[in-house]
Scaffold this motif. Sequence first.
Motif, PDB file in Angstrom:
ATOM      1  N   PHE B 677      -5.021   6.391   9.803  1.00 45.56           N
ATOM      2  CA  PHE B 677      -5.580   7.221   8.738  1.00 45.56           C
ATOM      3  C   PHE B 677      -5.738   6.409   7.450  1.00 45.56           C
ATOM      4  O   PHE B 677      -6.803   6.401   6.820  1.00 45.56           O
ATOM      5  CB  PHE B 677      -4.665   8.430   8.505  1.00 45.56           C
ATOM      6  CG  PHE B 677      -4.992   9.201   7.269  1.00 45.56           C
ATOM      7  CD1 PHE B 677      -6.098  10.037   7.223  1.00 45.56           C
ATOM      8  CD2 PHE B 677      -4.203   9.082   6.127  1.00 45.56           C
ATOM      9  CE1 PHE B 677      -6.399  10.742   6.075  1.00 45.56           C
ATOM     10  CE2 PHE B 677      -4.502   9.783   4.981  1.00 45.56           C
ATOM     11  CZ  PHE B 677      -5.599  10.620   4.955  1.00 45.56           C
ATOM     12  N   TYR B 678      -4.674   5.708   7.074  1.00 46.24           N
ATOM     13  CA  TYR B 678      -4.741   4.964   5.811  1.00 46.24           C
ATOM     14  C   TYR B 678      -5.715   3.786   5.895  1.00 46.24           C
ATOM     15  O   TYR B 678      -6.382   3.446   4.919  1.00 46.24           O
ATOM     16  CB  TYR B 678      -3.354   4.468   5.426  1.00 46.24           C
ATOM     17  CG  TYR B 678      -2.471   5.573   4.902  1.00 46.24           C
ATOM     18  CD1 TYR B 678      -2.781   6.216   3.703  1.00 46.24           C
ATOM     19  CD2 TYR B 678      -1.358   5.982   5.598  1.00 46.24           C
ATOM     20  CE1 TYR B 678      -1.985   7.240   3.221  1.00 46.24           C
ATOM     21  CE2 TYR B 678      -0.549   7.003   5.129  1.00 46.24           C
ATOM     22  CZ  TYR B 678      -0.868   7.630   3.935  1.00 46.24           C
ATOM     23  OH  TYR B 678      -0.088   8.639   3.465  1.00 46.24           O
ATOM     24  N   ALA B 679      -5.774   3.165   7.066  1.00 40.77           N
ATOM     25  CA  ALA B 679      -6.731   2.060   7.212  1.00 40.77           C
ATOM     26  C   ALA B 679      -8.158   2.570   7.100  1.00 40.77           C
ATOM     27  O   ALA B 679      -9.000   1.956   6.431  1.00 40.77           O
ATOM     28  CB  ALA B 679      -6.503   1.376   8.563  1.00 40.77           C
ATOM     29  N   ALA B 680      -8.446   3.708   7.741  1.00 40.73           N
ATOM     30  CA  ALA B 680      -9.796   4.273   7.642  1.00 40.73           C
ATOM     31  C   ALA B 680     -10.116   4.666   6.204  1.00 40.73           C
ATOM     32  O   ALA B 680     -11.224   4.406   5.701  1.00 40.73           O
ATOM     33  CB  ALA B 680      -9.903   5.484   8.560  1.00 40.73           C
ATOM     34  N   ARG B 681      -9.153   5.237   5.518  1.00 46.56           N
ATOM     35  CA  ARG B 681      -9.387   5.619   4.130  1.00 46.56           C
ATOM     36  C   ARG B 681      -9.642   4.392   3.260  1.00 46.56           C
ATOM     37  O   ARG B 681     -10.520   4.383   2.387  1.00 46.56           O
ATOM     38  CB  ARG B 681      -8.177   6.388   3.596  1.00 46.56           C
ATOM     39  CG  ARG B 681      -8.455   7.069   2.274  1.00 46.56           C
ATOM     40  CD  ARG B 681      -7.226   7.780   1.774  1.00 46.56           C
ATOM     41  NE  ARG B 681      -6.182   6.830   1.382  1.00 46.56           N
ATOM     42  CZ  ARG B 681      -5.061   7.171   0.761  1.00 46.56           C
ATOM     43  NH1 ARG B 681      -4.827   8.434   0.491  1.00 46.56           N
ATOM     44  NH2 ARG B 681      -4.165   6.267   0.434  1.00 46.56           N
ATOM     45  N   GLY B 682      -8.903   3.338   3.497  1.00 44.97           N
ATOM     46  CA  GLY B 682      -9.121   2.118   2.720  1.00 44.97           C
ATOM     47  C   GLY B 682     -10.486   1.526   2.965  1.00 44.97           C
ATOM     48  O   GLY B 682     -11.156   1.053   2.031  1.00 44.97           O
ATOM     49  N   LEU B 683     -10.910   1.540   4.215  1.00 43.63           N
ATOM     50  CA  LEU B 683     -12.234   0.987   4.524  1.00 43.63           C
ATOM     51  C   LEU B 683     -13.333   1.816   3.852  1.00 43.63           C
ATOM     52  O   LEU B 683     -14.306   1.259   3.327  1.00 43.63           O
ATOM     53  CB  LEU B 683     -12.428   0.966   6.036  1.00 43.63           C
ATOM     54  CG  LEU B 683     -11.590  -0.066   6.796  1.00 43.63           C
ATOM     55  CD1 LEU B 683     -11.799   0.081   8.297  1.00 43.63           C
ATOM     56  CD2 LEU B 683     -11.954  -1.482   6.347  1.00 43.63           C
ATOM     57  N   LEU B 684     -13.162   3.128   3.882  1.00 42.94           N
ATOM     58  CA  LEU B 684     -14.172   3.982   3.237  1.00 42.94           C
ATOM     59  C   LEU B 684     -14.234   3.728   1.735  1.00 42.94           C
ATOM     60  O   LEU B 684     -15.303   3.663   1.132  1.00 42.94           O
ATOM     61  CB  LEU B 684     -13.856   5.458   3.514  1.00 42.94           C
ATOM     62  CG  LEU B 684     -14.111   5.927   4.954  1.00 42.94           C
ATOM     63  CD1 LEU B 684     -13.647   7.360   5.135  1.00 42.94           C
ATOM     64  CD2 LEU B 684     -15.599   5.804   5.286  1.00 42.94           C
ATOM     65  N   ARG B 685     -13.083   3.564   1.131  1.00 44.81           N
ATOM     66  CA  ARG B 685     -13.067   3.306  -0.302  1.00 44.81           C
ATOM     67  C   ARG B 685     -13.729   1.969  -0.634  1.00 44.81           C
ATOM     68  O   ARG B 685     -14.439   1.833  -1.623  1.00 44.81           O
ATOM     69  CB  ARG B 685     -11.638   3.318  -0.815  1.00 44.81           C
ATOM     70  CG  ARG B 685     -11.069   4.711  -0.929  1.00 44.81           C
ATOM     71  CD  ARG B 685      -9.680   4.680  -1.492  1.00 44.81           C
ATOM     72  NE  ARG B 685      -9.154   6.026  -1.669  1.00 44.81           N
ATOM     73  CZ  ARG B 685      -7.928   6.310  -2.049  1.00 44.81           C
ATOM     74  NH1 ARG B 685      -7.081   5.315  -2.283  1.00 44.81           N
ATOM     75  NH2 ARG B 685      -7.535   7.556  -2.193  1.00 44.81           N
ATOM     76  N   ARG B 686     -13.447   0.981   0.194  1.00 47.15           N
ATOM     77  CA  ARG B 686     -14.095  -0.320  -0.056  1.00 47.15           C
ATOM     78  C   ARG B 686     -15.608  -0.196   0.074  1.00 47.15           C
ATOM     79  O   ARG B 686     -16.356  -0.789  -0.703  1.00 47.15           O
ATOM     80  CB  ARG B 686     -13.564  -1.347   0.947  1.00 47.15           C
ATOM     81  CG  ARG B 686     -12.194  -1.867   0.589  1.00 47.15           C
ATOM     82  CD  ARG B 686     -11.793  -2.962   1.552  1.00 47.15           C
ATOM     83  NE  ARG B 686     -10.372  -3.248   1.438  1.00 47.15           N
ATOM     84  CZ  ARG B 686      -9.732  -4.074   2.229  1.00 47.15           C
ATOM     85  NH1 ARG B 686     -10.370  -4.672   3.213  1.00 47.15           N
ATOM     86  NH2 ARG B 686      -8.442  -4.302   2.064  1.00 47.15           N
ATOM     87  N   ASP B 688     -17.401   2.445  -0.426  1.00 47.42           N
ATOM     88  CA  ASP B 688     -17.913   3.185  -1.574  1.00 47.42           C
ATOM     89  C   ASP B 688     -17.989   2.303  -2.815  1.00 47.42           C
ATOM     90  O   ASP B 688     -18.957   2.332  -3.567  1.00 47.42           O
ATOM     91  CB  ASP B 688     -17.030   4.404  -1.853  1.00 47.42           C
ATOM     92  CG  ASP B 688     -17.134   5.425  -0.732  1.00 47.42           C
ATOM     93  OD1 ASP B 688     -18.091   5.304   0.067  1.00 47.42           O
ATOM     94  OD2 ASP B 688     -16.269   6.313  -0.648  1.00 47.42           O
ATOM     95  N   SER B 689     -16.911   1.518  -3.026  1.00 43.60           N
ATOM     96  CA  SER B 689     -16.901   0.684  -4.229  1.00 43.60           C
ATOM     97  C   SER B 689     -17.972  -0.399  -4.146  1.00 43.60           C
ATOM     98  O   SER B 689     -18.635  -0.722  -5.130  1.00 43.60           O
ATOM     99  CB  SER B 689     -15.527   0.051  -4.412  1.00 43.60           C
ATOM    100  OG  SER B 689     -15.226  -0.748  -3.290  1.00 43.60           O
ATOM    101  N   SER B 690     -18.173  -0.985  -2.963  1.00 45.81           N
ATOM    102  CA  SER B 690     -19.213  -2.002  -2.832  1.00 45.81           C
ATOM    103  C   SER B 690     -20.598  -1.377  -2.980  1.00 45.81           C
ATOM    104  O   SER B 690     -21.520  -1.980  -3.536  1.00 45.81           O
ATOM    105  CB  SER B 690     -19.102  -2.704  -1.477  1.00 45.81           C
ATOM    106  OG  SER B 690     -19.261  -1.756  -0.451  1.00 45.81           O
ATOM    107  N   GLY B 691     -20.760  -0.127  -2.542  1.00 44.82           N
ATOM    108  CA  GLY B 691     -22.028   0.550  -2.703  1.00 44.82           C
ATOM    109  C   GLY B 691     -22.316   0.858  -4.160  1.00 44.82           C
ATOM    110  O   GLY B 691     -23.461   0.805  -4.607  1.00 44.82           O
ATOM    111  N   ALA B 692     -21.268   1.200  -4.919  1.00 39.22           N
ATOM    112  CA  ALA B 692     -21.464   1.515  -6.327  1.00 39.22           C
ATOM    113  C   ALA B 692     -21.907   0.296  -7.111  1.00 39.22           C
ATOM    114  O   ALA B 692     -22.632   0.398  -8.105  1.00 39.22           O
ATOM    115  CB  ALA B 692     -20.172   2.075  -6.904  1.00 39.22           C
ATOM    116  N   ARG B 693     -21.431  -0.883  -6.712  1.00 37.12           N
ATOM    117  CA  ARG B 693     -21.870  -2.081  -7.405  1.00 37.12           C
ATOM    118  C   ARG B 693     -23.343  -2.377  -7.138  1.00 37.12           C
ATOM    119  O   ARG B 693     -24.017  -2.970  -7.903  1.00 37.12           O
ATOM    120  CB  ARG B 693     -21.056  -3.284  -6.930  1.00 37.12           C
ATOM    121  CG  ARG B 693     -19.633  -3.259  -7.478  1.00 37.12           C
ATOM    122  CD  ARG B 693     -18.856  -4.403  -6.850  1.00 37.12           C
ATOM    123  NE  ARG B 693     -17.419  -4.202  -7.013  1.00 37.12           N
ATOM    124  CZ  ARG B 693     -16.514  -4.794  -6.253  1.00 37.12           C
ATOM    125  NH1 ARG B 693     -16.893  -5.601  -5.286  1.00 37.12           N
ATOM    126  NH2 ARG B 693     -15.248  -4.582  -6.454  1.00 37.12           N
TER     127      ARG B 693
END
Lengths: 216, 693
Positions: B677-686, B688-693
Amino acid sequence: MGRGQGVGAFFSALVAFAVGVTVMLSLLLGDNPALFGDRPGSDELARRIALPGDVLLRLIVIFLALSIVIGIANLLFVHVSRLTSGKFYSAVLLASFGFTIYWYVTRRGDTSLLEAVQLPIESALAALLFVSLVHGSSRVMGKRNDIWGLLFVAVVVVVLLASLPLAELAPVKAWSDWLMRIPVSAGVRAMLLGIALGMVVTGVRAVLGQDRSYRG
Amino acid sequence: MNEEFNWLEYSESVERAAAEAEENSGRRGLRRFLPGRPKLPRFPNILRRLKLPRLSRPRWPGLPSLPGLPRMPRLPGLRRKAQTQESVQPSTAELLGGQTNRPVEELDDRLRALRERSASGMMGAPPAPAPNQSLLDVDEVLVSPAFQQKPGGVISAVALTKAQQQQVEMLKDIVGGPLGTQESDGRRLPRPTSVFSLSALPRVLGTALLALFVSLPFVSSDFAEGELPPVEFDEDRNSATTFYNLLDNIARDDYILVAFEYGPAAAGELDMLAELLLRHIFAQRATPLIVSSNPIAVVHAQNIIREINRSLSDAHAPLTADEDYYLLRYLPGGALGLRELSENFGDIARVSARGQLTGLEFASLQEMTLMVLITDSAEDLRSWAEQVLPEVTDMQLLVATGFAAQPLAQAYADSVEGVMGPVYGMRDAYTYGEKLHANFSALDPSPPEQEPIVEPVQASDGADGATDSNAVSEPQIERDGPTALPAVSASPEATATSAATETSQPTSTSAPTDTPAPTATEATLLAVEVTSPQRVNIRRGPTTVDDVLALGYPGDLFEVLGTNGDGSWYQIALDNGLEGWVAAFLVEERVITASELAGEETNDSASLPRERAVMRLDFTFRLGKNQPRFYQAQAPAPGDRTELVLTRDRSQEVPRLQAMTLGTLAAVLVIVIGNLFYAARGLLRRRDSSGAR
């Protein structure tokens, strides 16, 4: 540094040096009479060299035993002082202390308090530690989402799975055996070496007065 | 948001300032910065350092004064000196206030503020309100204590000096702001999470799953998962087998040093193993001497023996302290206490844990037959291996540990001569118990579960066909005599065949040609007798680096199975079915006839001072490796040694093992699901952050 303190520091360093060297020589030479050759009286000489070290070590053990009594007294004083602040648990501690002493004196040899109170409590704490460790392990990737976190989780899972008595997990058991035999064993030996080196360095520094001696 | 306080930068600047001041002054220490430090007399230095109580202020204001207690004698001058000494403890602000080698403009803001506070006489003034000073990155972990200034709080009860008060204020500044719901800079401070909140749901579910899985085996046996541990140690666990064999070969009245080095927290894991080891020692009629550097462990050991006593029938005499076992006095000082044990064992053995004389007189630790260490701590194992083991020669330290200390124990067992084992954890305890139970069931006239071990007699040829059960059943046979006695062949042909067959595997032995030929009608056996004045090691192979399987005592006889290449080692038969090797210079060859054997039994039993002689009358017949061999259980030896083993309560063993298995399974599930769960959440956040840039 004041002159009085300087004299005190010198004196304490001197005592530490003298005691340290005496014990060291006693242990090194006293245990090896062969170092003095086959000359008559070498055994007696080794015994005499070993004697001061033995006496000092026994004194240290006596002082350590005395420190337990001092620790108990300090514990009582601290919690008596906390009673004035309305500390409930201090009152419980003091009452338990008194009750245990009373129990031991009146029912000498009866250790059921240990079995009925301390053993279950400490076992329960150990079980709580298990739950905490599992919970913490389940959050590793949340705190450290990188290759090292993944490696940690993988090792934990492999070792746990290998401890299960399931025939289907035989390959995992081989991995776990390798982990325990090579990396874990290497780590343990490295820690032993590190502890030994650290003890030597600390001892030498204390003996030579470069580190804090018994005066703290 | 205010600028956050950088603790590292602050501490480094203080250290830098102090170092510069020291360089400039040429004097060591920070005390030179103290302006107007009172001159104290040089002596008596010790008296100055005494922390005398403050007589002018009651220590515990809430307590009524106790009438009748002697008042503290007034020591004019000394108390004032002590107070003065306390009151001049410098704060960091005071230290920096005395620093004049750097202009104020060069200092950073924090140091400048400190110097200004020192110059403005801040001793009585409250410190300036600090910005957000929670420690960076650790504010969720390290939370400041709730200092309370109101009367009756901690501070007022302790009676601090002004300098100490300054230090407390500084600590509050450094560690962080107030607790609870207050917000100092708009950032919300951490607060404990309620178990009823949504964020606590994973933790609650995980804990519930663990509790459920661990509890199920105690509710119903339908929830069994996995296999039970084997009843014999695996082939690759030679060290564990050696552990058992050594303890199984101790003799009556041997003294075994048993170190209980675990506390109540490890009782669940090690109690079963400790009880088994004690029962095994008691069943061998040996005497355990229990020592510990943990005072609670000594009491706990006594309770385990008490449990053993409760399990015995009324017909069995209870085990008595200072007679059947000894609880020796507590060893304070950790490693130093163990050092004293090895150096002054005689003194320690004279006093029991209750402070009474034991009547034991030992010259040294060398008089013990074995040492058994039961511990859950790698540190204790290290202390025993370093402080005790080097002080004895030719003695084994059997190590029983918990799972946590197993890696270190294995490292010691692999590399240190004399360390045997480890036997660890509940699964090994189960195997040990099954092995012990099976072996002693064979001694019981009415074994509850298992028949006596009898291997079928199979004749290999015509000559051996004469060897039948009738031919060899005349002497009494028991499984576990402490020493092995030679087999008696039914005919000389059988002996010759046996020797020839045996020697074909290692090398041939020439012993029969050097010894008097037996009569044609009398059964003979080639044996070796231990002639060494001390006990000898019987090893797994013909080298001194091989594991020790058993011990041989002076006068013991063993059947010879062969020798090694140069004849420096004999391969001998042990009574428990194993084969071992003994160095040739420690023994002497003998050819024994049946009549000699009968006479020797009588002589031995009369000459040996201890009751081990009686045990030596227990025979195990072996007729060679390729010859028919059999073991025949006999009625138990006088006494009730089997009861000490067979009365063990085993009803909870299987559920506990099953609970351990299911608990481990649940732990794996929780860990895997949580991390996925935490690994999937971390990947999603990464992402999202790379998409925002």
